[in-house]
Design an enzyme around this catalytic site. Structure first.
Site, PDB file in Angstrom:
ATOM      1  NE  ARG A  40      46.203  31.459  47.001  1.00  0.00           N
ATOM      2  CZ  ARG A  40      45.779  31.722  48.245  1.00  0.00           C
ATOM      3  NH1 ARG A  40      46.574  31.475  49.275  1.00  0.00           N
ATOM      4  NH2 ARG A  40      44.584  32.224  48.463  1.00  0.00           N
TER       5      ARG A  40
ATOM      6  NE  ARG B 191      37.724  32.241  49.346  1.00  0.00           N
ATOM      7  CZ  ARG B 191      39.050  32.139  49.258  1.00  0.00           C
ATOM      8  NH1 ARG B 191      39.810  32.638  50.207  1.00  0.00           N
ATOM      9  NH2 ARG B 191      39.626  31.582  48.194  1.00  0.00           N
TER      10      ARG B 191
ATOM     11  CG  ASP C 158      45.238  41.392  52.842  1.00  0.00           C
ATOM     12  OD1 ASP C 158      45.405  40.474  53.665  1.00  0.00           O
ATOM     13  OD2 ASP C 158      45.520  41.271  51.623  1.00  0.00           O
TER      14      ASP C 158
ATOM     15  CB  CYS D 109      41.007  38.017  52.821  1.00  0.00           C
ATOM     16  SG  CYS D 109      42.741  38.512  52.885  1.00  0.00           S
TER      17      CYS D 109
ATOM     18  CD  GLN E 158      38.752  36.267  51.127  1.00  0.00           C
ATOM     19  OE1 GLN E 158      39.475  35.283  51.172  1.00  0.00           O
ATOM     20  NE2 GLN E 158      37.775  36.457  52.001  1.00  0.00           N
TER      21      GLN E 158
ATOM     22  CG  HIS F 211      42.142  36.615  46.786  1.00  0.00           C
ATOM     23  ND1 HIS F 211      41.789  35.387  46.276  1.00  0.00           N
ATOM     24  CD2 HIS F 211      42.382  36.409  48.122  1.00  0.00           C
ATOM     25  CE1 HIS F 211      41.819  34.482  47.252  1.00  0.00           C
ATOM     26  NE2 HIS F 211      42.172  35.072  48.365  1.00  0.00           N
TER      27      HIS F 211
HETATM   28  N1  NVA Z   1      47.149  39.978  50.132  1.00  0.00           N
HETATM   29  C1  NVA Z   1      47.369  38.657  50.679  1.00  0.00           C
HETATM   30  C2  NVA Z   1      46.114  37.864  50.652  1.00  0.00           C
HETATM   31  C3  NVA Z   1      46.229  36.494  51.248  1.00  0.00           C
HETATM   32  C4  NVA Z   1      44.948  35.703  51.194  1.00  0.00           C
HETATM   33  C5  NVA Z   1      48.465  37.965  49.882  1.00  0.00           C
HETATM   34  O1  NVA Z   1      48.469  38.100  48.657  1.00  0.00           O
HETATM   35  O2  NVA Z   1      49.307  37.311  50.495  1.00  0.00           O
HETATM   36  N1   CP Z   2      41.971  34.281  52.323  1.00  0.00           N
HETATM   37  C1   CP Z   2      42.690  33.320  51.724  1.00  0.00           C
HETATM   38  O1   CP Z   2      42.788  33.249  50.501  1.00  0.00           O
HETATM   39  O2   CP Z   2      43.271  32.448  52.600  1.00  0.00           O
HETATM   40  P1   CP Z   2      44.337  31.326  52.249  1.00  0.00           P
HETATM   41  O3   CP Z   2      45.623  32.031  51.885  1.00  0.00           O
HETATM   42  O4   CP Z   2      44.460  30.524  53.505  1.00  0.00           O
HETATM   43  O5   CP Z   2      43.827  30.506  51.096  1.00  0.00           O
END
Ligand code: NVA
Ligand code: CP
Length: 313
Positions: A109, A296, A228, A268, A139, A136
């Site tokens: 990530r 997930r 989101d 998500c 997800q 992502h």
């Molecule tokens: N769009 C959000 C998704 C988190 C799972 C982010 O990138 O923070």
């Molecule tokens: N939806 C998701 O990716 O959650 P986290 O940020 O908790 O991993």
């Protein structure tokens, strides 16, 4: 092309949904569904390890990957910026080469999607995208599995999905999913926050994509409402401006009344009740957010079974 991998074709990576071979997405969702119903998984990771690299916070991704790797017989090794040399500036290219000599797979990530691609270019083991600023895909595997469980596998191409808010990593991933599966995707996004142009064009050549500034138009008779956070990880300083810009894109009961009676709501997570979605919608009868979160685990186990089986030849 959006999400196109620039990697050794003999090595399987999962950087975006487009890394799945034709038909593989269906197979993977079918397997994910069976796992969700209690099928005992194979153990392709027996005696193997997977590095789990996090340059941003996580609850779901971290825990579902750690548990998934464990259930497939392997060991997950968590690495964060705080306690690895990545946080002190060691290049991802060097990190990839080193980790490849110890582990059998890498999940990361990170921020820029180019960072993920750089890691994948230098990795000798499969790399999985646990979220970048641009995509992502893990997800979306869970989200598509949730659609399949609620509407049936054969219904997926005929669905209408409406996205509200930021044209971010999730919106871009929905675009690739729509392009691959053929469902209609409506994006209600304020000006200045449009999704990735390449992903938009790619999906638009394959299915019906509607980009609108009008949330009510987007919600009309859809099967799925989804949204989101307004400020993603790394955008915290823009939060006040974004709150103003996205205020009329909130998913609330008034908007939900326009959707089909059998619609479902997805997010998500994590979510901010009272911002992008009201508590009534989040916790209401149409919400499938916890089924989605559980998925997930099942979807990523299915992914790893596919990747690591293929890696074995
Ligand atoms: N769009 C959000 C998704 C988190 C799972 C982010 O990138 O923070
Ligand atoms: N939806 C998701 O990716 O959650 P986290 O940020 O908790 O991993």
């Amino acid at each position: 092309m959006p999400g196109e991998s620039r990697i050794d074709p003999a090595l399987r990576h999962f950087l975006t949904l487009r890394d799945l071979a034709p038909g593989e997405l269906d197979d993977l969702l079918e397997l994910g569904h069976r796992l969700s119903e209690g099928e005992v998984p194979p153990r392709p990771l027996e005696g193997r390890s997977v590095a789990l690299v996090f340059q941003k916070s996580s609850t779901r991704t971290r825990v579902s990957f750690e548990v998934g790797v464990h259930r497939l017989g392997g060991k997950g090794i968590f690495l964060s910026d705080r306690d690895s040399q990545i946080g002190r500036g060691e290049p991802l290219s060097d990190t990839a080469r080193v980790l490849s000599t110890y582990v059998d797979g890498i999940m990361i990530r990170t921020f820029g999607h180019d960072k993920l691609e750089e890691l994948a270019r230098h990795s000798r083991v499969p790399v999985m995208n646990g979220l970048t600023d641009r995509f992502h895909p893990c997800q979306l595997l869970a989200d598509l599995l949730t659609l399949r469980q609620n509407f049936g596998a054969s219904a997926l191409p005929g669905l209408r999905v409406a996205w509200f808010g930021d044209g971010n990593n999730m919106a871009n991933s929905w675009l690739l999913a729509a392009g691959l599966l053929g469902f209609e995707l409506r994006l209600a996004v304020p000006e200045g926050y449009d999704p990735d142009g390449e992903a938009l064009a790619w999906a638009g050549e394959r299915t019906r994509i509607v980009l609108t500034r009008d949330p009510e138009e987007a919600a009309e008779e859809v099967h799925v409402l989804t949204t989101d956070v307004w400020a993603s990880m790394g955008q915290e300083e823009e939060a006040a401006q974004r709150e103003a810009d996205f205020a009329s894109f909130q998913v609330n009961e008034r908007l939900a009344e326009r959707a089909r009676d059998d619609h479902i709501f997805l997010h998500c997570l994590p979510a901010h009740r009272g911002e992008e979605v009201t508590a009534q919608v989040m916790d209401g009868p149409h919400s499938r957010i916890f089924q989605e979160a559980e998925n997930r685990l099942h979807a990523q186990m299915a992914l790893m079974i596919h990747l690591f089986r293929t890696a074995d030849g």
